[in-house]
Design a protein around this motif. Structure first.
Motif, PDB file in Angstrom:
ATOM      1  N   TYR A   3      32.692  53.763  44.040  1.00 19.87           N
ATOM      2  CA  TYR A   3      32.066  52.633  44.700  1.00 19.87           C
ATOM      3  C   TYR A   3      33.067  51.486  44.752  1.00 19.87           C
ATOM      4  O   TYR A   3      34.010  51.428  43.968  1.00 19.87           O
ATOM      5  N   LYS A  37      26.803  54.364  60.500  1.00 17.15           N
ATOM      6  CA  LYS A  37      26.047  55.474  59.920  1.00 17.15           C
ATOM      7  C   LYS A  37      25.265  55.029  58.688  1.00 17.15           C
ATOM      8  O   LYS A  37      24.207  55.577  58.387  1.00 17.15           O
ATOM      9  N   ALA A  38      25.806  54.030  57.970  1.00 21.83           N
ATOM     10  CA  ALA A  38      25.144  53.505  56.763  1.00 21.83           C
ATOM     11  C   ALA A  38      24.098  52.453  57.110  1.00 21.83           C
ATOM     12  O   ALA A  38      23.452  51.905  56.225  1.00 21.83           O
ATOM     13  N   PHE A  49      29.561  49.322  48.393  1.00 29.53           N
ATOM     14  CA  PHE A  49      29.216  50.645  48.914  1.00 29.53           C
ATOM     15  C   PHE A  49      29.649  51.732  47.951  1.00 29.53           C
ATOM     16  O   PHE A  49      30.658  51.606  47.268  1.00 29.53           O
ATOM     17  N   SER A  50      28.873  52.813  47.924  1.00 27.14           N
ATOM     18  CA  SER A  50      29.373  54.052  47.338  1.00 27.14           C
ATOM     19  C   SER A  50      29.937  54.841  48.514  1.00 27.14           C
ATOM     20  O   SER A  50      29.542  54.633  49.661  1.00 27.14           O
ATOM     21  N   TYR A  51      30.863  55.735  48.232  1.00 26.41           N
ATOM     22  CA  TYR A  51      31.513  56.499  49.299  1.00 26.41           C
ATOM     23  C   TYR A  51      32.200  57.712  48.700  1.00 26.41           C
ATOM     24  O   TYR A  51      32.323  57.839  47.487  1.00 26.41           O
ATOM     25  N   ASP A  66      30.918  58.716  54.360  1.00 26.02           N
ATOM     26  CA  ASP A  66      29.559  58.775  53.812  1.00 26.02           C
ATOM     27  C   ASP A  66      29.219  57.522  53.001  1.00 26.02           C
ATOM     28  O   ASP A  66      28.713  57.599  51.878  1.00 26.02           O
ATOM     29  N   GLU A  68      27.370  54.306  51.595  1.00 26.77           N
ATOM     30  CA  GLU A  68      25.985  53.961  51.313  1.00 26.77           C
ATOM     31  C   GLU A  68      25.966  52.560  50.709  1.00 26.77           C
ATOM     32  O   GLU A  68      26.610  52.307  49.688  1.00 26.77           O
TER      33      GLU A  68
END
Length: 75
Positions: A3, A37-38, A49-51, A66, A68
């Motif tokens: 993150y 996308k998030a 963000f986490s990724y 990805d 979030e």
């Protein structure tokens, strides 16, 4: 999953960088398409963000995928 927080954005070119909040404190490139996308329309410095790290299919370079969005209290 790592993150980090946005430390630089370039809205004109559609990319930015996340700085990991955990060692080794790497910086990760992201494209605005991953933000969309998030569910984030307007990324701002400091957002967390986490990724996951992956490889860009065009350049072969590492980038954040990805994403979030995380509440600030979680980071």
């Amino acid at each position: 999953m790592p993150y980090g927080r946005i430390v630089h954005i370039n809205p004109e070119r559609g990319f930015g960088f996340l700085k990991s909040d955990a060692p080794p404190f790497d910086t990760a490139f992201f494209h605005f398409s991953e933000m969309a996308k998030a569910g984030v329309a307007s990324p701002e410095k400091g957002m967390a963000f986490s990724y996951r790290m992956g490889t860009d299919s065009r350049s072969g370079r590492l980038r954040a995928l990805d994403l979030e969005l995380l509440p600030v209290a979680e980071v």
